[in-house]
Design an enzyme around this catalytic site. Structure first.
Site, PDB file in Angstrom:
ATOM      1  N   ARG A 111       0.887  -1.169   0.000  1.00  0.00           N
ATOM      2  CA  ARG A 111       0.000   0.000   0.000  1.00  0.00           C
ATOM      3  C   ARG A 111       0.921   1.214   0.000  1.00  0.00           C
ATOM      4  O   ARG A 111       1.610   1.497   0.991  1.00  0.00           O
ATOM      5  CB  ARG A 111      -0.906   0.013   1.225  1.00  0.00           C
ATOM      6  CG  ARG A 111      -1.661   1.313   1.351  1.00  0.00           C
ATOM      7  CD  ARG A 111      -2.845   1.237   2.286  1.00  0.00           C
ATOM      8  NE  ARG A 111      -3.944   0.492   1.679  1.00  0.00           N
ATOM      9  CZ  ARG A 111      -5.195   0.504   2.139  1.00  0.00           C
ATOM     10  NH1 ARG A 111      -5.504   1.208   3.214  1.00  0.00           N
ATOM     11  NH2 ARG A 111      -6.137  -0.181   1.536  1.00  0.00           N
ATOM     12  N   HIS A 138      -7.022   0.688  -6.876  1.00  0.00           N
ATOM     13  CA  HIS A 138      -7.264  -0.255  -5.783  1.00  0.00           C
ATOM     14  C   HIS A 138      -7.833  -1.546  -6.387  1.00  0.00           C
ATOM     15  O   HIS A 138      -9.011  -1.881  -6.195  1.00  0.00           O
ATOM     16  CB  HIS A 138      -8.237   0.361  -4.776  1.00  0.00           C
ATOM     17  CG  HIS A 138      -8.197  -0.265  -3.414  1.00  0.00           C
ATOM     18  ND1 HIS A 138      -7.404  -1.355  -3.107  1.00  0.00           N
ATOM     19  CD2 HIS A 138      -8.849   0.053  -2.258  1.00  0.00           C
ATOM     20  CE1 HIS A 138      -7.586  -1.681  -1.838  1.00  0.00           C
ATOM     21  NE2 HIS A 138      -8.448  -0.841  -1.299  1.00  0.00           N
ATOM     22  N   GLN A 141      -9.735  -4.188  -4.203  1.00  0.00           N
ATOM     23  CA  GLN A 141     -11.083  -3.747  -3.855  1.00  0.00           C
ATOM     24  C   GLN A 141     -12.039  -4.020  -5.023  1.00  0.00           C
ATOM     25  O   GLN A 141     -13.136  -4.551  -4.833  1.00  0.00           O
ATOM     26  CB  GLN A 141     -11.053  -2.237  -3.544  1.00  0.00           C
ATOM     27  CG  GLN A 141     -12.388  -1.658  -3.146  1.00  0.00           C
ATOM     28  CD  GLN A 141     -12.824  -2.105  -1.768  1.00  0.00           C
ATOM     29  OE1 GLN A 141     -12.080  -1.974  -0.809  1.00  0.00           O
ATOM     30  NE2 GLN A 141     -14.029  -2.645  -1.651  1.00  0.00           N
ATOM     31  N   ASP A 232     -17.262   6.510  -2.052  1.00  0.00           N
ATOM     32  CA  ASP A 232     -15.977   6.425  -1.345  1.00  0.00           C
ATOM     33  C   ASP A 232     -15.817   7.750  -0.591  1.00  0.00           C
ATOM     34  O   ASP A 232     -16.530   8.719  -0.887  1.00  0.00           O
ATOM     35  CB  ASP A 232     -14.857   6.236  -2.410  1.00  0.00           C
ATOM     36  CG  ASP A 232     -13.459   6.062  -1.816  1.00  0.00           C
ATOM     37  OD1 ASP A 232     -13.326   5.887  -0.579  1.00  0.00           O
ATOM     38  OD2 ASP A 232     -12.485   6.119  -2.590  1.00  0.00           O
ATOM     39  N   CYS A 272     -16.515   1.213  -0.186  1.00  0.00           N
ATOM     40  CA  CYS A 272     -15.296   0.414   0.056  1.00  0.00           C
ATOM     41  C   CYS A 272     -14.873   0.467   1.520  1.00  0.00           C
ATOM     42  O   CYS A 272     -14.172  -0.429   1.984  1.00  0.00           O
ATOM     43  CB  CYS A 272     -14.173   0.904  -0.846  1.00  0.00           C
ATOM     44  SG  CYS A 272     -13.862   2.674  -0.690  1.00  0.00           S
ATOM     45  N   ARG A 300     -13.757  -8.984   0.718  1.00  0.00           N
ATOM     46  CA  ARG A 300     -12.325  -8.688   0.555  1.00  0.00           C
ATOM     47  C   ARG A 300     -11.501  -9.924   0.931  1.00  0.00           C
ATOM     48  O   ARG A 300     -10.508 -10.239   0.281  1.00  0.00           O
ATOM     49  CB  ARG A 300     -11.909  -7.499   1.447  1.00  0.00           C
ATOM     50  CG  ARG A 300     -12.403  -6.146   0.986  1.00  0.00           C
ATOM     51  CD  ARG A 300     -11.814  -5.689  -0.337  1.00  0.00           C
ATOM     52  NE  ARG A 300     -10.375  -5.652  -0.352  1.00  0.00           N
ATOM     53  CZ  ARG A 300      -9.621  -4.651   0.119  1.00  0.00           C
ATOM     54  NH1 ARG A 300     -10.194  -3.570   0.620  1.00  0.00           N
ATOM     55  NH2 ARG A 300      -8.300  -4.696   0.050  1.00  0.00           N
TER      56      ARG A 300
HETATM   57  N1   CP Z   1     -11.297  -0.559   1.591  1.00  0.00           N
HETATM   58  C1   CP Z   1     -10.067  -0.645   2.117  1.00  0.00           C
HETATM   59  O1   CP Z   1      -9.061  -0.865   1.412  1.00  0.00           O
HETATM   60  O2   CP Z   1     -10.019  -0.481   3.462  1.00  0.00           O
HETATM   61  P1   CP Z   1      -8.720  -0.293   4.339  1.00  0.00           P
HETATM   62  O3   CP Z   1      -8.161   1.078   4.027  1.00  0.00           O
HETATM   63  O4   CP Z   1      -9.199  -0.408   5.745  1.00  0.00           O
HETATM   64  O5   CP Z   1      -7.716  -1.351   3.979  1.00  0.00           O
HETATM   65  N1  NVA Z   2     -10.041   6.593  -1.649  1.00  0.00           N
HETATM   66  C1  NVA Z   2      -9.702   6.066  -0.340  1.00  0.00           C
HETATM   67  C2  NVA Z   2      -9.845   4.595  -0.344  1.00  0.00           C
HETATM   68  C3  NVA Z   2      -9.552   3.908   0.965  1.00  0.00           C
HETATM   69  C4  NVA Z   2      -9.699   2.436   0.878  1.00  0.00           C
HETATM   70  C5  NVA Z   2      -8.288   6.497   0.008  1.00  0.00           C
HETATM   71  O1  NVA Z   2      -7.424   6.491  -0.875  1.00  0.00           O
HETATM   72  O2  NVA Z   2      -8.049   6.847   1.164  1.00  0.00           O
END
Ligand code: CP
Ligand code: NVA
Length: 314
Positions: A111, A138, A141, A232, A272, A300
């Site tokens: 990440r 993502h 997701q 989101d 999400c 997930r």
């Molecule tokens: N949706 C998602 O990726 O959640 P987290 O940021 O908690 O991993």
């Molecule tokens: N768009 C959000 C998604 C989190 C899963 C972010 O990037 O924080």
């Protein structure tokens, strides 16, 4: 599960999952596997003695826990590595980190703040690299979300309306829609449109599958008769400095009771997560009968296991 989405885009099997685009040939296989994992139809420990390194430059609940538990359930193990605790956080270059990791573990999930960093990691890695969220995409997701939509609606012959910030999650959903033939409306103010290059590529794929992609700032038009409403957060991780501007720009794009009246009465609501109640979605809608948000979160885990199985199994 017979998904009937064997569109052949003429590429090799995926080695990494950096973008949803990497999964274009294998969406049906991954969803089929995810469904089987959910039904506990794949016995044994297919990833016994395998290790997954998980590098996080940003916070996570779902991605971290589902990958870690997923690896355990598949018989392997996962290492949680905050970038601050790695030498990476002190300036060791990505190339050296990737080369080193390749000698220890069987796969890496990252990440990262910058999408380019995940690409660079993969270029220097001899093991599969999985994008666990970047500023651009993502894919994990989006794959899990396809499972949720298919389970809830029984096919991809539906329209998905994404409302709000056309960011990373929205970008991957555009590919997901284009590959499965699902129609997708992105409903957002002009300055919150999804990535231009991704829209262009998704449109090319959509031409082959018959998926119709539309971007509009008109909420009535974007939500009319839709089957899936998706949102989101308005302030993504890293966007905190412009929080008040974003909240003000996006205030009319909330998923609330009124928004639901524009959609098909059987529309489902997806998010999400994490969610900010009172901003992009109301408490009432999260808890409504139309919300499939908790199934979505559960999926997930099943989708992650399918991705791990597909990329790490001998
Ligand atoms: N949706 C998602 O990726 O959640 P987290 O940021 O908690 O991993
Ligand atoms: N768009 C959000 C998604 C989190 C899963 C972010 O990037 O924080």
């Amino acid at each position: 599960m017979n998904l009937e989405i064997n569109e052949n885009f003429g590429v090799k099997l995926m080695k990494h999952l950096l973008s949803m685009e990497d999964a274009r040939e294998e969406v049906d296989e991954i969803l089929d596997l995810a469904g089987k994992f959910k039904m506990r139809a794949i016995p044994g420990e297919p990833l016994a003695k395998k290790s997954l390194a998980m590098i996080f430059e940003k916070a996570s609940t779902r991605t971290r826990v589902s990958f870690e538990v997923g690896m355990y359930q598949l018989g392997g193990n996962a290492l949680y590595l905050s970038s601050d605790d790695l030498q990476l956080g002190r300036g060791e270059i990505i190339e050296d980190t990737a080369r080193t990791m390749s000698r220890y573990v069987d796969g890496v999930m990252i990440r990262a703040i910058e999408h380019e960093d995940v690409l660079e990691f993969s270029l220097n890695s001899s093991i599969p690299v999985i994008n666990g969220l970047t500023n651009k995409e993502h894919p994990c997701q989006a794959l899990a979300d396809l499972l949720t939509i298919y389970e809830s609606k029984g096919s991809f012959n539906v329209t998905l309306s994404f409302i709000g910030d056309g960011n990373n999650v929205c970008n991957s959903l555009l590919f997901a829609s284009a590959f499965t033939g699902m129609d997708m409306n992105v409903v957002c103010p002009p300055q919150y449109k999804p990535d231009f290059e991704i829209v262009k590529k998704a449109e090319e794929y959509a031409e082959k599958t018959g998926s119709k992609l539309k971007i509009t700032d008109n909420i009535e038009e974007g939500l009319k008769d839709t089957d899936v409403i998706y949102t989101d957060v308005w302030v993504s991780m890293g966007d905190e400095a412009e929080a008040s501007k974003r909240i003000s720009d996006l205030k009319d794009y909330q998923v609330n009771r009124e928004a639901l009246t524009l959609a098909d009465p059987n529309a489902i609501v997806m998010h999400c997560l994490p969610a900010v109640r009172g901003q992009e979605i109301t408490e009432e809608v999260i808890n409504s009968d139309q919300s499939v948000i908790w199934n979505q979160a559960e999926n997930r885990l099943h989708a992650q296991k399918a991705i791990l199985y597909r990329l790490l199994k001998d």
